[in-house]
Design an enzyme around this catalytic site. Sequence first.
Site, PDB file in Angstrom:
ATOM      1  N   ASP A   1      -9.170  18.713 -12.841  1.00  9.72           N
ATOM      2  CA  ASP A   1      -9.516  17.480 -13.373  1.00  9.72           C
ATOM      3  C   ASP A   1      -8.938  17.304 -14.622  1.00  9.72           C
ATOM      4  O   ASP A   1      -9.624  18.554 -16.435  1.00  9.72           O
ATOM      5  CB  ASP A   1     -11.311  17.352 -13.233  1.00  9.72           C
ATOM      6  CG  ASP A   1     -11.185  15.749 -13.786  1.00  9.72           C
ATOM      7  OD1 ASP A   1     -10.617  15.353 -14.775  1.00  9.72           O
ATOM      8  OD2 ASP A   1     -12.001  15.406 -12.839  1.00  9.72           O
TER       9      ASP A   1
ATOM     10  N   LYS B   1     -10.193   6.312 -18.666  1.00  9.22           N
ATOM     11  CA  LYS B   1     -10.725   7.054 -20.180  1.00  9.22           C
ATOM     12  C   LYS B   1      -9.562   7.485 -21.135  1.00  9.22           C
ATOM     13  O   LYS B   1      -9.279   5.999 -21.910  1.00  9.22           O
ATOM     14  CB  LYS B   1     -10.559   8.679 -19.472  1.00  9.22           C
ATOM     15  CG  LYS B   1     -11.827   9.090 -18.244  1.00  9.22           C
ATOM     16  CD  LYS B   1     -13.410   7.812 -18.937  1.00  9.22           C
ATOM     17  CE  LYS B   1     -14.732   7.854 -18.290  1.00  9.22           C
ATOM     18  NZ  LYS B   1     -13.890   7.721 -16.647  1.00  9.22           N
TER      19      LYS B   1
ATOM     20  N   ARG C   1       0.858  -1.162  -0.313  1.00  9.45           N
ATOM     21  CA  ARG C   1      -0.346   0.057  -0.943  1.00  9.45           C
ATOM     22  C   ARG C   1       0.415   1.183   0.213  1.00  9.45           C
ATOM     23  O   ARG C   1       0.535   2.681  -0.617  1.00  9.45           O
ATOM     24  CB  ARG C   1      -1.283   0.255   1.158  1.00  9.45           C
ATOM     25  CG  ARG C   1      -1.993   0.910   1.113  1.00  9.45           C
ATOM     26  CD  ARG C   1      -3.125   1.105   2.075  1.00  9.45           C
ATOM     27  NE  ARG C   1      -2.904   0.090   3.111  1.00  9.45           N
ATOM     28  CZ  ARG C   1      -2.488   0.493   4.076  1.00  9.45           C
ATOM     29  NH1 ARG C   1      -1.242   1.683   4.770  1.00  9.45           N
ATOM     30  NH2 ARG C   1      -2.240  -0.545   5.545  1.00  9.45           N
TER      31      ARG C   1
ATOM     32  N   TYR D   1     -17.853  16.049 -14.070  1.00  6.48           N
ATOM     33  CA  TYR D   1     -18.894  15.174 -13.610  1.00  6.48           C
ATOM     34  C   TYR D   1     -19.397  14.539 -12.218  1.00  6.48           C
ATOM     35  O   TYR D   1     -18.856  15.315 -11.280  1.00  6.48           O
ATOM     36  CB  TYR D   1     -17.387  14.345 -13.399  1.00  6.48           C
ATOM     37  CG  TYR D   1     -18.187  12.174 -12.902  1.00  6.48           C
ATOM     38  CD1 TYR D   1     -18.906  12.564 -14.097  1.00  6.48           C
ATOM     39  CD2 TYR D   1     -17.350  11.782 -12.160  1.00  6.48           C
ATOM     40  CE1 TYR D   1     -18.878  10.428 -14.325  1.00  6.48           C
ATOM     41  CE2 TYR D   1     -17.373  10.437 -11.923  1.00  6.48           C
ATOM     42  CZ  TYR D   1     -18.231  10.196 -12.329  1.00  6.48           C
ATOM     43  OH  TYR D   1     -19.290   8.362 -12.547  1.00  6.48           O
TER      44      TYR D   1
HETATM   45  C1  LIG Z   1     -13.877  14.215 -16.232  1.00  7.29           C
HETATM   46  C2  LIG Z   1     -14.214  12.910 -15.163  1.00  7.29           C
HETATM   47  N1  LIG Z   1     -13.231  13.013 -13.782  1.00  7.29           N
HETATM   48  C3  LIG Z   1     -13.759  12.110 -12.855  1.00  7.29           C
HETATM   49  C4  LIG Z   1     -14.686  10.451 -13.410  1.00  7.29           C
HETATM   50  C5  LIG Z   1     -14.241   9.438 -11.914  1.00  7.29           C
HETATM   51  O1  LIG Z   1     -13.347   8.476 -12.941  1.00  7.29           O
HETATM   52  P1  LIG Z   1     -13.328   6.997 -12.227  1.00  7.29           P
HETATM   53  O2  LIG Z   1     -15.155   6.602 -13.248  1.00  7.29           O
HETATM   54  O3  LIG Z   1     -12.327   6.500 -12.996  1.00  7.29           O
HETATM   55  O4  LIG Z   1     -13.814   6.907 -10.534  1.00  7.29           O
HETATM   56  C6  LIG Z   1     -15.054  11.011 -14.782  1.00  7.29           C
HETATM   57  C7  LIG Z   1     -16.011   9.689 -15.008  1.00  7.29           C
HETATM   58  O5  LIG Z   1     -16.495   9.582 -15.456  1.00  7.29           O
HETATM   59  C8  LIG Z   1     -14.675  11.738 -15.096  1.00  7.29           C
HETATM   60  O6  LIG Z   1     -16.129  11.857 -16.175  1.00  7.29           O
END
Ligand SMILES: Cc1ncc(COP(=O)(O)O)c(C=O)c1O
Length: 388
Positions: A176, A201, A50, A102
């Site tokens: 992000d 993604k 970890r 998101y």
């Molecule tokens: C812009 C964005 N940030 C964060 C996330 C969250 O990521 P995760 O699904 O890998 O937890 C997503 C998920 O769709 C996203 O589109």
Amino acid sequence: MKKQKKISTQLIHGGISEDKNTGAVSVPIYQAATFRQTELGKNKGYEYGRAGNPTREALEALIAQLEEGESGFAFASGLAAITTVMFLFKSGDKILISQNVYGGTFRILNNIFANFNLFYEIVDASNIETLETVFKKDKSIAGIIVETPANPLLNISDIEAVSQIAKKYKVLTIVDNTFMTPYLQKPLTLGADIVVHSGTKYLGGHSDVICGLAVTKSKVLSEKLKFYQNAAGSVLEPFDSWLLMRGIKTLGVRMDRHLENAEYIAKVLRNHSAVSKIFYPGFSDFKNYEIHKKQARGAGAIISFELKPKYRINDFFRNLETIIFAESLGGVESLISHPSSMTHASIPENIREKIGINKNIIRFSVGIEDKNDLEYDLNQAIEKSKKR
Ligand SMILES: Cc1ncc(COP(=O)(O)O)c(C=O)c1O
């Protein structure tokens, strides 16, 4: 001094790209939970999985280099990365979130951290004057989370301008960068303090691994996040770390093709008689197009659009043959979704409507298939969805 390599080369050779013990050109999957310690207080750099694992460490070094940050951190999901970053704040602080983040990011703040008196407020981060007024009047603001282009309407915020006023008010800027990746946009070089990613993604790129990343700019933030990563424990496991590194190697070629296909499809949709609205940062009349152009090397490959009322949205989804109706984005395969009932369903309807995520919005993550096949698929599904 060594010549600085271009990003396409860094994607393949950056970070720790080889195994120093064996010369293996693919970093091995060190599937170990614990590591032998030679005597009290002495080890070979690792103690417990970890806290540190060589495969994860190679990935973390790679993302730190790509984002031009001090340290990288790999997590079990994008949301685990964002959650861990939130531990930098304390009860009584307020976090600003840009309009259109998101849905899961909103949910962490609204349904979890609010219970610990860490508050949030939705702001229009694309409007710098309003933002400054908000900073001025509320001294509890300690952080701002910006997505640009934002999910799903692709609103653009000026990373440099946001970071500048945030710094003035001693507020941390968190960007992000999931939609762009460091191949197209590098927020830390524009003044942001932390970058987060859903590695699930574009970075992973094959819709086969759930993972998240964070990169810090300063040593102080790096030390704090290192502590929280281990203390909270939602780390990325070795095999998934390896999968993500494998995906990152081809990010450049995938992204180039994503961009080319998206530009083509955006034009197809814009000229389609069934489409009433389209959101795509590559159009020169898109709001804040110039800002996006200044801070990123491409428009990305997400297009959102609305069909006219005489088309049944569910019939459109049901009739797609190549394009997959599913959550997520950024995979080699084209993925299409309905944000208001899927990715953004956790945002209450009244807030969703206010920020423009209505029930007609369709989000299209353009894949790297043959663009004419994608065009054909869209056309035939739209035709079949027409109300007779
Ligand atoms: C812009 C964005 N940030 C964060 C996330 C969250 O990521 P995760 O699904 O890998 O937890 C997503 C998920 O769709 C996203 O589109």
